[in-house]
Structures are given as C-alpha cells and as structure tokens.
Design a protein around this motif. Structure first.
Motif, short mmCIF file in Angstrom:
data_model
loop_
_atom_site.label_atom_id
_atom_site.label_comp_id
_atom_site.label_asym_id
_atom_site.label_seq_id
_atom_site.Cartn_x
_atom_site.Cartn_y
_atom_site.Cartn_z
N LEU B 622 0.83 -1.20 0.00
CA LEU B 622 0.00 0.00 0.00
C LEU B 622 0.86 1.26 0.00
O LEU B 622 0.53 2.24 -0.64
N GLN B 623 1.98 1.20 0.70
CA GLN B 623 2.86 2.37 0.71
C GLN B 623 3.45 2.61 -0.68
O GLN B 623 3.71 3.74 -1.07
N GLU B 624 3.65 1.51 -1.40
CA GLU B 624 4.32 1.65 -2.69
C GLU B 624 3.36 1.89 -3.84
O GLU B 624 3.77 2.20 -4.96
N LEU B 625 2.06 1.72 -3.59
CA LEU B 625 1.10 1.95 -4.66
C LEU B 625 1.01 3.45 -4.91
O LEU B 625 0.63 4.21 -4.03
N PRO B 626 1.37 3.90 -6.11
CA PRO B 626 1.33 5.35 -6.34
C PRO B 626 -0.10 5.87 -6.23
O PRO B 626 -1.04 5.26 -6.75
N ASP B 627 -0.25 6.98 -5.55
CA ASP B 627 -1.56 7.62 -5.48
C ASP B 627 -2.00 7.93 -6.92
O ASP B 627 -1.23 8.48 -7.69
N PRO B 628 -3.23 7.59 -7.28
CA PRO B 628 -3.63 7.76 -8.69
C PRO B 628 -3.47 9.18 -9.21
O PRO B 628 -3.15 9.37 -10.37
N VAL B 629 -3.67 10.16 -8.34
CA VAL B 629 -3.64 11.54 -8.85
C VAL B 629 -2.27 12.18 -8.64
O VAL B 629 -1.72 12.80 -9.53
N THR B 630 -1.71 12.03 -7.44
CA THR B 630 -0.44 12.70 -7.18
C THR B 630 0.75 11.86 -7.60
O THR B 630 1.86 12.38 -7.75
N ARG B 631 0.58 10.57 -7.80
CA ARG B 631 1.66 9.66 -8.18
C ARG B 631 2.70 9.51 -7.09
O ARG B 631 3.79 9.06 -7.35
#
Lengths: 207, 1053
Positions: B622-631
């Motif tokens: 989860l920490q490594e999943l890039p935020d969809p908007v901010t990346r």
C-alpha cells in the motif's frame, strides 16, 4: 622444465582442464542411475510388482512376488494436477495397521505413524526449481483421434502404464532409481517429435 | 636432469620443442588430475519430498491446487485463494449482491496478515516504562474478566464501527452482565449525510445513488471513486460506454476543490473550494427552485426563504466561480428531470457546512425528481451511525476525570488519530488499567498496560452485516500465525466468564471439543473450532432456522460456499415518506450553515487512498502503490494549487509549515494540478510513529490538524496559514512528467463524444509505421491478446496490487522508488491532456504549464508489457532469454537471463523490470550488509518471516540479476492448458473466461479484457476490432498485442 618459461605447457594444462571438464560435464548425467536410499526401504516390487505364486514348505500357495497395486492407488495426483504426489502415511496404514507388523520396515513405518511425523522421503526424480513440470498435461495428453500421445505398450508390445514411459518399470525396482536422463535434451527428444505436437516454447516449462 | 641438460652436456643446442620423459609425466599427471576434476559427476542435491502424515479427506484433489474461501474484510465480501493452507490472493467475490466493492486495502490485506511486525503474542507493556515482557493468555483472560466484573460501569470498550451482528451480540451480553460500556468511533467518520437526512426525513437511512441509471451526475465534492469499498465503481463504469443506444453515455460534472480520483474521471470539472460547495449547491437549488420554479419544493415557502440568500450571482462572487458556468450547469440539470442525480458525500462534507452541503444535494434531488425516478435506492441505503467523535470526546473527558477504571481498545488507535483537542494520551494516563487488543505495539498500545493482540480477520471467525439485507460469515483462511486470539473469541470468553448463557455454551462446547480423543496414531489433533465458531453457529442456527432453512449443518456450509446470505426476514425499509419525500420544513434551516465566509487558505484532510486511516501503515504494497492523482509513494505531500505554488516559488518537496491554529505540521509541498487556488490538502493515514519497521516515520501525521467542533471532527474548510519552513524532502514519485501533448506523442487515445459520434476512430490517430523488416508471426491456433477500455479504467490501481500479489513482485521501498527503480509490472500512467493549441506545444511530455494544469483533463492508462509482435526486446537479448511463443506471448525465461539489460533499454514502453537487488533472500555476508545499507533495507521489506508465505508457488521468485516483466499471467495460461488436456478438450482455442489474468480479476469495472483473439466470438477479438481501439507506437512498428480503447469524454451538455 629446465628453467625456461614454457607458457605453452601452462596453456595446454588449462586447455586440458577446460576440454575434459566440459566433455565430462556434457557427457555425464547427474540423474540417470540415481538411486538414493530412502528412510524406509519401501519395495515397489512387493507392492506394485506382478504376483509370483510358489508353494511353500507347508504346501500352501504363497505370493512371493508383488500385489500388483496400480500406481494411482498411492500416487493419486498425476492425472489431476501438476505434481505427482507421494502418498501420505495414512495410505500405507490402510493396510499396515494390521498387515506385516512383523517386518522390520513396516514397524519403522508404524513408528512414524505413531509419532505423528511425516516420512521424509528423498525425492528421486528431482528436476531443478526453474522447471515447472506438469504431470497431468503429459499423462492426459491425447491426439486428435483421442488416443493417448504417450505409448501404453512397451518395446516388446506388452501393455504398460503410461508412467513407465519416463519412470521405467518401477514395479521391478527394489529401490527406485532414475531410468532416463531427465535433462532438457531428453525432454526435447520427445517434444520435438512431429507426431507429438508438443510445444517447444520456453514458457511451457520455464515460467 | 632432462634431455636438454643431456644435450647441453653433449654440446648441442637445446631442443626447444622436445618434451622429455619427465616433463611428459608431469604434464600427464596434471592432465589426469584436471580430467578427474572436470569429469567428476556431481551428485544431485538431495531434496526431500514430504507428504502429509494424514491428509484431510477433502484435500484429495487439492494437492498443488488452489482452494478458495469466501470471507469478509472490512465489510466487503472477498474470495481468498489459498495454497497449501495459506492465503496468497484476495479477489472480488463473484456473484456478490451486497453492492460493496474492494479497495486496494482489501487486496493488500495479505501483507497485513503476514506482517512480521505484528505482535507475536500477549505482552505486558507497562505503559512503555521499560521493556515489554511476554505474557500469556492463561494469565490475561481471567485477569481481565475479574477486572471487568470489578469495574462495572467504570469499564469501557472502545472500538471502531462494528458491523458484525455476532460481535454486537457478544458486547451486548458482556455489557448486560458486567455493565461494560461500548463506545465506537472512527477517525474518518462522516455523518453529514445522516444529519441532513435526519433533519429532512426523520431517519438516517441515507439512500444509495444509482449511478448506472442517471444520464447526468453532478458531484458536489463527491468521492465515490476514491472510496471503492462503497461499490460505485461498477455502476459508474456501466454508463461510460459511448455509442450505446439503450443506455447512452452519461455525463459526470464534478465540483470540487482538490483534484480527486473521482474528479479526474469527470467529463467536466469546476473548481470550487470545499467550504463553498454547500453554498454553490444551494445556488444551483436556488436557480432551479426559486428562479425556474421547478419541482415540488417550488411551492414550499420555507424552501424559498432558506434558499433566498444563495442567489447564483452572490454565491458565484463569494466562491470565486463564474456565475455563467453555474447557470449553465443548472440548465443542464433542469433539462434532465428524472435523469439527473446530484451526489455529495466526499471529504468536503466533513466541514462545518457539511450537513448543509448534503441538504443542498437532497434538495436538488427532490427537485429533479430523482427519488420518483428511482435514482436513489432506499432499500439499499445504509443506516449511518454518527456521534463517534462526540462519544470519544466525552469518554476522554471521563477518563481524564478518573471515571474510567478499565479501558479496552480494539481496532482503534486514538493516540495516533484522535483530534489533538481530545488529548487522548493524557486521558489514558489516568485510567487504572488499559488493555489493547490491537495487533501490534502501535502508538496506543505503547501506552497501555497489556497488549493482547487480536488475530487478523483472515485468522478468526466472525460475521458481517452487509447492505441489501445480506449477512456474511467471516471465516478464517489460515490458522493463527502467532499466539493471538480472534476478537469475537475474546469477547465470548469474557462474556462466558461473566455468566452469559450463550457464551457459556460456546465456551463449553469449545472446551469439550479439545478433549475429543483423536483416533490412535493420528497426528496431533486438529485445533478445535474456536469459541467464536461455536458462538456463531448457535447464533446462525437461530437465524437460519427462523428463515425456514432445514438442517443448520448443510445450511451453514451453503452460506460459506455462497459467501453471503440474504436475510429474508429483514424487513424492507420502505417508508411512504421516503419515496414521496416531503422534506420537513424545519430541515431548511440547516442551509444557513452553507453561508461560510471563506478563510484565506483552507485545508482539506483527506484519507490516503491506499492507507485510509493509517492502520495498514506497515503494509509495503500500500505504501508503494502510487496515489492515482499525485503519483506519490512512500509518503504524502501538502497539495498546493499550481499558481500559488509558483507564486510561493516552491519546488516539489520543499518543506512548508501548515498552521491550523490548534496544531501545525511541516510537510513537503506538491504542485497539485487542478487544486483550487485557495485550498490546500494533506493526506490522512501517514506519519505513523510505531507501526513497524516498514511504515514508521513515513510521511506526516495530519490527524492532529482535525478540528473538534460540536462533537464532529472537521476535516475540511480549516483555516490555515502557510509558511516556507526551509529544506526539501525529495518526493518519491511513481511516475515522471505530467502533461502529454497527444499531437506529438500519441500515447493515449482520447477524444470527445461529439468527435466520436462523427468518426468512431477519432482519437486513435497516430503516425503510421512503415513495412516491417521481420516476417509476421503466424497463429493458426490460440493467440493471446488484451484490450483495455480507457473509459472504464478509473485509475484506481487495484490491478497493480493484484499483479503484485499474484506474481511475487517485491517491494522496493522508498529508496528504490527514489532511484526510479519500481518493480511493479503494471503501472497506471496519469497524464494531463494538453489541449490543442495554435502553433502546438514545444515538447511532447513535460511538467505542467499553468494553462494545462490549473483545470486539467486527466487521462489514465494502465501500462504493462505489450507483448509486441515485433518486440524490440526479443531481438537484442544475447542469451535468447526473451522470445516469442507460439501463442503470441513475449516470453521471459528467468533461468537464461544473465542480466545484460539490453532488453529493458530497447523497450519503448519501459515496462521491463530488472532485479538490481536481491529481494528474495537474506544476504548472509555481514560484510556485504555493512558495505551496502540498502541490502538490509530490502530484506526488511521483503524477506522477514512470515512474509514469504504470501508467495504464489506457481510463479518463480526471481533473484538478483534477472529481468522480469508482465507475462500475461503465464501460470494461469499453463494451468488452463493443463486443465483442457486433463478434461480432454482441444487446446486450439480458449473460450472467454478460460484465462483471467490477475489484473483483470482485480479490476472492478471490467476495463481489462484478456483472451484468445483467434477464438471466434471472443470478447477480446470484438474489442480489438472496435474502431476505438489503438495499438501504441505504430510508428516504431512494434505491433503490440494490447489494444487501448480511446477515452471518450462526454462534452455534450
């Protein structure tokens, strides 16, 4: 050497090491003939072999051969999945809770059972971890006419179980040993036969 | 003496080439030794094959095959794939009628289960005054039972929101017997809708919007895609298909301050800061009700009076929005009565004007006839529970006053996430005995007396009440890994100790099961079903019997097999009033709260998309999943609008202090496209201080900034001051540049609905390639291909987690992401579409000019190995480790790969991943670990026991020096082929659904379609032939096997 530098000797020696080493490696086979000692001296001849009737001293007919138990009684998974499975101790105990309890190895087996410990069999047909072999795909393989791809008769025309194509006549083995090279070349020997229509894509085995 | 010596003595020239006897013997000795060395046959390493001692009967066909179990995580039904008794993959539950969805958290729950930083057993913590001491359940259970008895009403159980009937019953039983009080709260509580509905209709059963039925959806700060667990993704995607006659493509207009994932998927977006959303909603209502006199409220005097202050011009001026835009939007709504839906409910509703915002949405829906048209489903509505923050505040007050003797915490971490005003840690110090049932020594548990860790939901029995009248059983999928007990087990044990009959029966039955003597010789008896199991069975026996089902034994198994059970006895919640709603006139007074004087800069605290409230802070996936908007990965940032960011002369990562008056934090700044100029945002759920080695110290804890007001936590519209704090903390981005000019780089097919209707191929234009130097591959039989519908893809990222779980993809950590070396095989690229401009743009892909990023049009594109027909990687591998298969795959053979990395160099899509580090095992050499600190970091992220239990045995675990990439889930393809052989079916073609790769399985909207493109009638064949389909980089002639269907934006107002 008489003090003069003879690099040609050193080179020759190195070359010899390389050549003999490579030839040795290429021509040797770590698997064929491998016959590891198992924790329990299980004899396939007795279990799976053909019966041999003899009359004993008392005049009774005794079977000194095997019981002809089919492979799949114990090794249940080859037709169903990727792995063939060594049976659980419970399968042995199906009979051996009451049979053969005067035999050394049966008692050893019972010890494992009573202790609740699984038997640490030594894997005989061991392929490297980067080979993903699929038993079901092989034993179930059929051609367009619905006939099994792997022959069910041996070289003498006698019927045999499909397992024996690769594993040899296990029912004649006191200790299971590897009968074929089980290296990639040997696999390809069959996979490359046009009538087999088997894939030679790398990912077939090497995912 | 050799022959040359002899010759010398004889006065002859030495013979340079002569090899005398001794030399020959020496040489042959060397040769013989060398030969022996070289040809020595090594014996193979002995490998054991260890069968079962006594195989369970129902596993007869299960050896080496996956078994699937239904269970529930966090209120969403899931199907868990297990191998050899351990879960390895979480997938959506097929045929689930609850309407719930899964978020990334659900898919990543595996890493929470196998988290090495979980507590291994009960601990005596003694409030962190010294080392923790191991304790035991035998000691704790009776001790707590007696304390609860002694404390009576001075004992409090603090939990999160409870959705399990069994746990509720157990708590009620305990309360009845001992006087224990129960307080439930959530740091992310959002009760604005409930408040508005209670005022409006007298009940808090908020109806569920039916997005699939609406032609026009207007979002007032709606965040239905940011909260996938609410289950709106599928409905939303169902109306995104262009060119349908029966259900034409819907239009979604979003008004919001921060560019959210939901807003990024909107057809039109209007920037309105959070605090003004309620007023803007009221303005739209004013336009419809007061000006145009539409709907049933036009004749209601209270409505007109309440709406009077919100004329469009007034509001537009205050909110800084163009009045004409608002009028046009109102016109759009008015043109679609009975087909338009207004949705609120996002983070903006946590502001002071939250209830007013929800009421404005309600008014609009009533006016537009949404209720009558069935666009709001009351039967599927959820009873919102409110008051958690108020209850917590009251509890803290009581604790501080010494009124609480025993505090039991389960699944909550108020020391970390309670608003600072509550001062929970100080209050905790005044409690005589604090017991934490959390799963680790987190911030709250460190200040407790005893940590008695509860099992992960995957390890324990419970149940869950779901929407749509469904109930599900939460069954464990693995025995507890550590010495933990299930939460329901603990509650029932204590209820039994307190004398509750049902609990006593359950405890007795469990104890009796322990005494059952197994058959002779059998292995150590299987652990008896837990206390919770017996308790559940008894409760469910009643439930099932009352529904008229026969034997509980079979019915119970049927429920487990199906996953959920429809409670036929549950009464349909329909009230006349709700369906012909007449808003109670007193409700309109709520609107006055909409009139908010905006602060200069306002702050929004939003739950981090992957981490939510932060409880999974130690979860590397989860920490490594890039935020969809901010990346962003591994931490969040203070999102600032681009123009303000530039005015403040900031660079990404510059530290900025956010001062909310009652609290302040320092966070790295991020230039957030689409952010309203006067709003900033911080993610919640980061900045854990004590969650484990992986997640502690990542990001900044923004929870203290939440403001407590009137028993609610305000998380938006908070007035703040910004100040540059100096220094820079590099942000770990999962992607590079932001803006894409599709004229120059035709990487993402995209178009508008108007253009699409004129020409279906619109958006797929790209420079053409020339003739190929290579002969084409021929596929007479199966050929695998994939189609990705960019209209359905909303950028959620669950495909990334699904792939990571299925394919044993390691976690590279913050340092790995900073090095630009992610390992995920599929990534979601997010671009901002540069509009066509006269003269074009200077470059094709770059970071944003203001005219693009102030109000961006967002494009999401899942990018994975394209399995090109003319793969540039295949031709350059010197060891032929990558080549094309007979069925269209680009194969990667790990055991041939030496690690030249030429293939990754050549890949134009940059989808190849190289194992620069060893992620699969420990580095034994202490010297190496000292030499390179990153080795230890990688090991901490991937290799500590029991993390390796998550590995999928069907997929190779790659070591250092090996290249990897998406394999189209070759293991699933091989399994399908094997099954086809076993079942006697031909393998020439595969029908739809025979092979479902992990990404497609995880995708909630069906954006990814995979299959045999040569099979007649296959879905992927139809989609690949669709005029919207585009295969990328035709100019390079690579001919991918993946078709992207153009994203069509609905510009038809």
């Amino acid at each position: 050497m008489s003090g003069r530098k003879r690099p040609v000797y050193l080179l020759a020696a190195l070359g010899a090491v390389v050549v003999t080493g490579s030839l040795g490696y290429a021509l040797s086979n770590v698997r064929k003939g491998y016959e590891p000692r198992q924790p329990i001296l299980f004899r396939h001849t007795r279990m799976a072999g053909a019966p041999v009737w003899q009359t004993n001293a008392k005049g009774e007919k005794v079977n000194v051969g095997g019981f002809g138990i089919p492979c799949v009684y114990c090794h249940t998974m080859p037709y169903k999945g990727r792995h063939s499975t060594v049976p659980s101790t419970a399968v042995c105990m199906n009979c051996h809770t009451s049979v053969g309890l005067n035999k050394e190895w049966v008692l050893k087996l019972k010890e494992y059972w009573d202790r609740g410990e699984p038997i640490p069999w030594v894997k005989v047909h061991d392929l490297p971890d980067f080979v993903y072999y699929d038993h079901a795909a092989h034993v179930n393989a059929k051609d367009e006419q619905g006939r099994p791809k792997l022959p069910l008769t041996d070289a003498n025309g006698k019927p045999m179980v499909v397992c024996q194509n690769c594993h040899g006549k296990v029912e004649e083995m006191e200790i299971v040993s590897v009968q074929n090279a089980f290296n990639m070349q040997w696999c390809l020997d069959c996979h490359r036969k046009p009538e087999m229509k088997a894939s030679t894509d790398c990912v077939t085995c090497h995912r | 003496m050799n022959s040359n010596d002899t010759r010398a003595m004889a006065g002859q020239e030495p013979d340079a080439s002569a090899l005398d006897r001794r030399d020959f013997l020496r040489l042959s000795g060397v040769l013989a030794a060398a030969g022996a060395l070289g040809s020595a046959a090594c014996s193979p390493p002995q490998e054991a094959t260890i069968p079962f001692h006594d195989m369970p009967e129902n596993l007869v066909d299960g050896m080496g095959r996956a078994q699937f179990f239904h269970t529930v995580i966090d209120g969403s039904p899931v199907l868990v794939r297990t191998r050899e008794g351990r879960p390895i993959l979480v997938t959506p539950s097929p045929n689930d009628a609850s309407g719930r969805g899964l978020s990334a958290r659900h898919h990543a729950a595996l890493m929470d289960l196998y988290d090495p930083d979980r507590a291994r057993g009960p601990l005596s913590v003694r409030r962190s005054q010294g080392a923790t001491v191991a304790s035991s359940w035998a000691a704790i259970l009776p001790d707590v039972a007696s304390r609860l008895k002694a404390a009576g009403t001075k004992a409090v159980l603090l939990t999160g929101p409870v959705a399990s009937p069994a746990i509720e019953a157990a708590i009620a039983a305990l309360s009845a017997r001992t006087g224990l009080r129960h307080v439930a709260w959530s740091p992310l509580e959002n009760d604005a809708a409930g408040t508005a509905w209670t005022q409006a209709f007298g009940h808090a059963r908020v109806a569920r919007p039916r997005l699939a039925e609406a032609d026009l959806v207007v979002g007032l700060g709606a965040e239905f895609l940011d909260r996938p667990e609410e289950g709106f993704e599928r409905d939303f995607a169902a109306r995104r298909a262009p060119g349908q006659t029966e259900r034409p493509m819907a239009r979604f207009v979003q008004l919001e301050g921060r560019l959210t994932l939901t807003g990024a998927n909107a057809d039109k977006r209007i920037r309105v800061r959070d605090s003004q959303l309620a007023a803007v909603g009221a303005a739209l209502a004013h336009e419809l009700v007061v000006v145009r006199k539409l709907g049933p409220l036009a004749s209601v005097a209270e409505a007109s009076t309440a709406l009077a202050p919100f004329a469009v011009d007034t509001v537009a001026k205050q909110a800084g929005v163009d009045a004409a835009v608002l009028r046009t939007l109102a016109g759009e709504l008015a043109a679609k009565p009975g087909k338009a839906l207004v949705v609120a409910g996002g983070t903006a509703a946590t502001g002071a004007s939250g209830a007013a915002l929800e009421l404005a949405a309600l008014i609009l829906n009533v006016t537009l006839g949404a209720f009558d048209a069935g666009l709001l489903d009351e039967a599927a509505g959820v009873e919102t529970k409110a008051g958690g923050a108020a209850a917590l505040s009251a509890l803290a007050g009581e604790m501080a006053g010494g009124g609480v003797d025993v505090l039991v915490l389960a699944g909550v971490n108020p020391v970390y996430d309670a608003p600072g005003a509550i001062k929970f840690s100080d209050a905790m110090a005044k409690v005589r005995f604090v017991l934490s049932l959390n799963d680790r020594l987190d911030e709250t548990s460190l200040l407790a007396d005893v940590l008695a860790p509860a099992s992960h939901p995957f390890e324990s029995w419970s149940d869950a009440a779901l929407p749509n009248g469904l109930v599900a059983i939460q069954q464990p999928v693995i025995q507890p890994l550590f010495d933990t007990r299930g939460l329901l087990d603990l509650l029932v044990e204590w209820a039994a100790a307190a004398g509750d009959p049902a609990a006593l029966a359950a405890a007795g039955a469990a104890a009796a099961a322990l005494k059952v003597v197994p058959p002779t010789g059998a292995a150590t008896p299987a652990p008896s079903p837990s206390v919770a199991w017996h308790y559940l069975r008894a409760a469910w026996a009643v439930r099932l019997a009352s529904a008229g089902t026969p034997a509980v034994e079979t019915a119970w198994n049927d429920v487990l097999r199906a996953g959920t059970w429809k409670d036929g006895a549950a009464k349909e919640h329909r009230s006349e009033q709700a369906f012909r709603p007449a808003l109670q006139p007193t409700a309109f007074s709520l609107l006055s709260a909409a009139d908010v004087k905006p602060a200069e800069i306002e702050l929004q605290l939003y739950p981090h998309l992957a981490l939510a409230d932060g409880r999974s802070g130690n979860n590397g996936w989860l920490q490594e999943l890039p935020d969809p908007v901010t990346r962003l990965t591994w931490g969040g940032a203070l999102s600032i609008a681009p123009r303000r960011f530039d005015e403040m002369k900031l660079a990404n990562g510059d530290l900025v202090e956010v001062d909310a008056g009652h609290a302040k934090v320092i966070a790295p700044a991020y230039r957030h496209a689409g952010m309203h100029h006067d709003q900033v945002a911080l993610p919640l759920g980061l900045g854990r201080a004590a969650c484990g080695v992986i997640g502690s110290g990542i990001g900044v804890n923004a929870f203290p900034l939440g403001q407590l007001s009137n028993g609610r936590i305000l998380a938006s519209g908070l007035a703040v001051k910004l100040r540059k704090a100096g220094g820079n903390e590099t942000l770990a981005f999962g992607q590079g540049a932001e803006v894409l000019d599709r004229e120059q780089r035709a990487l993402v097919p995209a178009t508008t609905l108007t253009a699409y209707e004129k020409d279906h191929k619109s958006g797929t234009e790209q420079p053409e390639g020339g003739p190929s130097a290579w002969p084409a591959h021929e596929y007479s039989k199966v050929r695998w291909a994939m189609a990705i519908d960019l209209n359905k893809c909303n950028g959620c990222g669950k495909c990334v987690i699904g792939c990571q779980a299925e394919n044993n993809i390691p976690v590279v950590g913050r340092h790995g992401m900073l090095n630009g070396r992610p390992m995920s095989w599929i990534r979601i690229d997010r671009y901002y579409d540069a509009p066509a401009r006269e003269g074009g743009w200077d470059i094709g892909v770059w970071d944003g000019p203001l005219e693009v990023v102030e109000e961006p049009a967002t494009l999401f594109q899942p990018m994975l190995c394209q399995h090109c027909e003319n793969a540039p990687c295949e031709t350059v591998c010197p060891f032929v480790a990558t080549m094309h298969s007979e069925d269209g795959l680009n194969q990667q053979v790990y055991n041939r790969c030496v690690g030249t990395r030429y293939c990754a160099n050549n890949c134009p899509f940059k989808v190849r991943r190289y194992n620069f580090w060893e992620y699969s095992k420990e580095q034994e050499s202490a010297f190496m670990r000292w030499l390179e600190p990153r080795i230890a970091k990688n090991a901490a992220l991937n290799v500590r026991a029991p993390m390796q239990m998550k590995n999928n045995p069907e997929v190779t675990v790659r070591s250092r020096g090996v290249m990897e990439k998406c394999s189209f889930c070759i293991q699933r393809i091989r399994a399908a082929r094997s099954d086809a052989t076993r079942d006697g079916k031909g393998k020439d073609h595969f029908e739809d659904g025979a092979v479902v790769p992990a990404c497609m399985e995880a995708c909630p909207t069906g954006a990814i379609t995979f299959g045999d493109v040569n099979a007649p009638g296959s879905k992927v064949a139809a989609l690949s032939a669709d005029p919207r389909a585009m295969r990328l980089l035709d100019a390079l002639g690579v001919k991918p096997s993946i078709s992207y269907l153009a994203k069509v934006r609905n510009d038809k107002a």
